[in-house]
Scaffold this active site. Structure first.
Site, PDB file in Angstrom:
ATOM      1  CD  GLU A  92      -2.628  -1.099   2.600  1.00 15.89           C
ATOM      2  OE1 GLU A  92      -3.446  -2.041   2.708  1.00 15.89           O
ATOM      3  OE2 GLU A  92      -2.401  -0.037   3.411  1.00 15.89           O
TER       4      GLU A  92
ATOM      5  CB  CYS B 199       1.685   7.463   3.859  1.00 13.31           C
ATOM      6  SG  CYS B 199       2.006   6.104   4.959  1.00 13.31           S
TER       7      CYS B 199
ATOM      8  CB  CYS C 237       4.722  -5.770   9.718  1.00 12.40           C
ATOM      9  SG  CYS C 237       6.005  -4.891  10.954  1.00 12.40           S
TER      10      CYS C 237
ATOM     11  CB  CYS D 293       1.644  -3.721  16.521  1.00 11.39           C
ATOM     12  SG  CYS D 293       3.476  -3.413  16.818  1.00 11.39           S
TER      13      CYS D 293
ATOM     14  CB  CYS E 147      -0.841  -2.816  13.243  1.00 13.55           C
ATOM     15  SG  CYS E 147       0.010  -2.782  11.773  1.00 13.55           S
TER      16      CYS E 147
ATOM     17  N   GLY F 185       5.042  -2.349   7.102  1.00 13.41           N
ATOM     18  CA  GLY F 185       6.313  -2.771   7.573  1.00 13.41           C
ATOM     19  C   GLY F 185       7.161  -1.657   8.532  1.00 13.41           C
ATOM     20  CD  GLU F 186      10.128  -0.486  12.900  1.00 17.91           C
ATOM     21  OE1 GLU F 186       9.018  -0.477  13.064  1.00 17.91           O
ATOM     22  OE2 GLU F 186      11.081   0.014  12.820  1.00 17.91           O
TER      23      GLU F 186
ATOM     24  CB  SER G 219       6.959   5.983  11.639  1.00 17.30           C
ATOM     25  OG  SER G 219       6.209   5.597  12.874  1.00 17.30           O
TER      26      SER G 219
ATOM     27  CB  SER H  88       4.773   3.385  17.288  1.00 11.94           C
ATOM     28  OG  SER H  88       5.110   3.979  15.778  1.00 11.94           O
ATOM     29  CG  LEU H  89       5.896   5.420  24.143  1.00  6.92           C
ATOM     30  CD1 LEU H  89       7.254   4.579  24.133  1.00  6.92           C
ATOM     31  CD2 LEU H  89       6.047   6.648  24.835  1.00  6.92           C
ATOM     32  CG  HIS H  90       1.265   2.811  20.190  1.00  7.84           C
ATOM     33  ND1 HIS H  90       0.784   4.205  19.779  1.00  7.84           N
ATOM     34  CD2 HIS H  90       1.580   2.210  19.051  1.00  7.84           C
ATOM     35  CE1 HIS H  90       1.177   4.111  18.570  1.00  7.84           C
ATOM     36  NE2 HIS H  90       1.626   2.871  18.059  1.00  7.84           N
TER      37      HIS H  90
ATOM     38  CG  ASN I 111      -8.376   3.682  10.982  1.00  9.12           C
ATOM     39  OD1 ASN I 111      -9.307   3.681  10.991  1.00  9.12           O
ATOM     40  ND2 ASN I 111      -7.595   3.694   9.863  1.00  9.12           N
TER      41      ASN I 111
ATOM     42  CB  CYS J 151      -0.936   0.797   9.079  1.00 12.98           C
ATOM     43  SG  CYS J 151       0.728  -0.245   8.918  1.00 12.98           S
TER      44      CYS J 151
HETATM   45  N1  SAH Z   1       6.203   0.052  11.466  1.00  9.10           N
HETATM   46  C1  SAH Z   1       6.267   1.510  11.918  1.00  9.10           C
HETATM   47  C2  SAH Z   1       5.722   2.063  10.810  1.00  9.10           C
HETATM   48  C3  SAH Z   1       4.396   1.938  10.322  1.00  9.10           C
HETATM   49  S1  SAH Z   1       2.834   1.717  11.317  1.00  9.10           S
HETATM   50  C4  SAH Z   1       5.698   1.760  13.097  1.00  9.10           C
HETATM   51  O1  SAH Z   1       4.999   0.890  13.817  1.00  9.10           O
HETATM   52  O2  SAH Z   1       5.914   2.981  13.632  1.00  9.10           O
HETATM   53  C5  SAH Z   1       2.575   3.549  11.211  1.00  9.10           C
HETATM   54  C6  SAH Z   1       1.715   4.099  12.353  1.00  9.10           C
HETATM   55  O3  SAH Z   1       0.374   3.647  12.408  1.00  9.10           O
HETATM   56  C7  SAH Z   1       2.308   3.471  13.600  1.00  9.10           C
HETATM   57  O4  SAH Z   1       2.354   4.773  14.710  1.00  9.10           O
HETATM   58  C8  SAH Z   1       1.376   2.261  14.081  1.00  9.10           C
HETATM   59  O5  SAH Z   1       1.394   2.380  15.700  1.00  9.10           O
HETATM   60  C9  SAH Z   1       0.105   3.078  13.511  1.00  9.10           C
HETATM   61  N2  SAH Z   1      -0.912   2.123  13.499  1.00  9.10           N
HETATM   62  C10 SAH Z   1      -0.785   0.745  12.848  1.00  9.10           C
HETATM   63  N3  SAH Z   1      -2.277   0.241  13.112  1.00  9.10           N
HETATM   64  C11 SAH Z   1      -3.012   1.224  13.517  1.00  9.10           C
HETATM   65  C12 SAH Z   1      -4.493   1.436  14.048  1.00  9.10           C
HETATM   66  N4  SAH Z   1      -5.094   0.333  13.688  1.00  9.10           N
HETATM   67  N5  SAH Z   1      -4.833   2.359  14.116  1.00  9.10           N
HETATM   68  C13 SAH Z   1      -4.247   3.665  14.580  1.00  9.10           C
HETATM   69  N6  SAH Z   1      -2.761   3.568  14.360  1.00  9.10           N
HETATM   70  C14 SAH Z   1      -2.279   2.417  14.035  1.00  9.10           C
HETATM   71 FE1  SF4 Z   2       4.705  -3.542  12.184  1.00  9.60          FE
HETATM   72 FE2  SF4 Z   2       4.434  -0.923  12.661  1.00  9.60          FE
HETATM   73 FE3  SF4 Z   2       2.141  -2.431  12.150  1.00  9.60          FE
HETATM   74 FE4  SF4 Z   2       3.655  -2.489  14.566  1.00  9.60          FE
HETATM   75  S1  SF4 Z   2       2.514  -0.779  13.672  1.00  9.60           S
HETATM   76  S2  SF4 Z   2       2.708  -4.428  13.178  1.00  9.60           S
HETATM   77  S3  SF4 Z   2       5.863  -2.303  13.721  1.00  9.60           S
HETATM   78  S4  SF4 Z   2       3.801  -1.866  10.825  1.00  9.60           S
END
Ligand code: SAH
Ligand code: SF4
Length: 380
Positions: free
Chosen positions: A101, A114, A121, A125, A128, A172-173, A204, A227-229, A303, A346
């Site tokens: 994407e 983006c 990945c 997480c 995601c 992806g990371e 990111s 991405s801390l969360h 999301n 994502c």
């Molecule tokens: N892997 C990297 C970059 C891709 S994810 C990372 O994790 O930072 C990009 C961002 O989207 C990250 O901050 C991730 O936590 C966030 N993200 C992924 N899935 C999401 C979702 N369902 N709702 C909100 N943010 C999300």
């Molecule tokens: Fe991978 Fe980023 Fe999604 Fe975590 S949030 S699974 S690191 S793409």
């Protein structure tokens, strides 16, 4: 496929060197680089007819399917627009049939791409859609670059604009694919090519602490988003499994080193999940955790994805969370998630597509069928 290599994978120096062996002057390498990365016009062979003889002959000899070099030119298999017209998402098919994407967003008439850095990945997480898919493979530099070129071509064609910002927040990371990502970004910020300012490129990461330290050591000039969360070890690793590997303390230390060595702040990405990480107590704990680190906090409501039961924090509660962090002295932005109606989270478009191979097109209305003019078209 033969052993051909992507011409988009080469660095400038490698391209120059390769051509030099054939006695081709440096000036032609410069021209070829522009054709490859500035306007991507090498993809349209007829536009190469005007090139000087030596360069044209070199291209004819070396570039093409079944020649030494191929061009990364993914096929667009979907082009979906959000109803507010501010987000456009492309599903691109790579040479091996894998799909990724790429998203184009418009903020105040400025455009941000983006892009993805991997197919799937490995980080898992829980919230995601890409994490829920698992890992398939890394992207090559050329495959990362090709996404930017794709977006630039669309922009140029539809509204004569250029791309301004680039975020590595697709599938992806990025720091799990460090070398390919850095090589691609070197090309993107090259003044002889797309010339995107390093200040306008953001990487990111889920928090690969050793790679953050490496970025610090190498003084990588792009912006860093973490991405801390979660505000403590237990909370974070419940959402982000690799939080157990690179623990909170190590991560915060890597951030301090980055601040010090690169001289830049870090964007903290915080996905707000109702009842999970949005309470006033968590805000206080987060403020404490980040004390002394130069950060800008971005709050983004979750999301929802099919594989995770959590829901987004309501706007009022999100604004309250923001206020508490601001009162604690932090710059905080509360962002509404864009393009939720086009599965713009994502990895969500790809998984949607996989599940609904047949009904997908009617449901999400590909661009060509959409009669409605959107703001992405209208900006000029
Ligand atoms: N892997 C990297 C970059 C891709 S994810 C990372 O994790 O930072 C990009 C961002 O989207 C990250 O901050 C991730 O936590 C966030 N993200 C992924 N899935 C999401 C979702 N369902 N709702 C909100 N943010 C999300
Ligand atoms: Fe991978 Fe980023 Fe999604 Fe975590 S949030 S699974 S690191 S793409």
């Amino acid at each position: 496929m033969n052993n051909a290599q992507s011409l988009h994978d080469l660095s400038y120096e490698e391209l120059e060197q390769f051509m030099k062996v054939d006695g081709i002057k440096a000036v032609h390498a410069h021209s070829l680089w522009r054709l490859l990365h500035w306007d991507a016009s090498l993809l349209e062979r007829e536009s190469c007819q005007h090139l000087l003889g030596p360069l044209r002959r070199w291209i004819d000899e070396y570039v093409g399917e079944d020649k030494t070099f191929f061009l990364d030119h993914p096929e667009q298999v979907a082009d979906i627009r959000s109803s507010d017209g501010m987000t456009r998402k492309f599903l691109l098919k790579l040479r091996d049939g894998q799909t990724i994407e790429t998203v184009l967003m418009s903020y105040d008439g400025r455009f941000t791409a983006c892009v993805s850095t991997q197919v799937g990945c490995a980080m898992g997480c829980v919230f995601c859609a890409t994490g829920q898919m698992g890992f398939t493979r890394h992207l090559r530099p050329g495959e990362i670059i090709a996404q930017v070129l794709h977006v630039q071509r669309v922009l140029r064609r539809d509204c004569g604009k250029r791309l301004r910002n680039l975020v590595l927040m697709g599938m992806g990371e990025p720091l799990h694919n460090y070398d390919a990502v850095m090589r691609a970004m070197t090309v993107m910020s090259d003044v002889r090519g797309p010339s995107l300012s390093a200040q306008r490129i953001t990487i990111s990461t889920v928090g690969v602490a050793p790679a953050i330290r490496r970025m610090a050591e190498e003084k990588i000039p792009y912006n860093l988003a973490l991405s801390l969360h979660g505000a403590n070890q237990a909370q974070r690793s419940a959402l982000i499994p690799v939080g157990k590997k690179w623990q909170m303390e190590e991560l915060m230390e890597a951030c301090r080193i980055y601040n010090r060595e690169v001289g830049k702040g870090i964007f903290i990405e915080w996905t707000l999940i109702a009842g999970t990480n949005d309470s006033p107590e968590i805000a206080a704990e987060l403020a404490e955790l980040l004390r002394g680190i130069d950060v800008h906090i971005n709050l983004i409501p979750l999301n929802p994805t099919e594989g995770y039961a959590g829901t987004a924090t309501a706007t009022q509660a999100g604004l309250q969370f923001q206020k508490l962090l601001r009162n604690a002295g932090y710059p905080v932005t509360f962002r509404q998630r864009r393009g939720i109606d086009v599965a713009a989270g994502c990895g969500q478009l790809k998984s949607e597509r996989n599940k609904r191979a047949e009904s997908f097109d009617e449901k999400l209305q590909p661009t060509k069928a959409g009669p409605k003019q959107t703001q992405l078209d209208q900006v000029s």
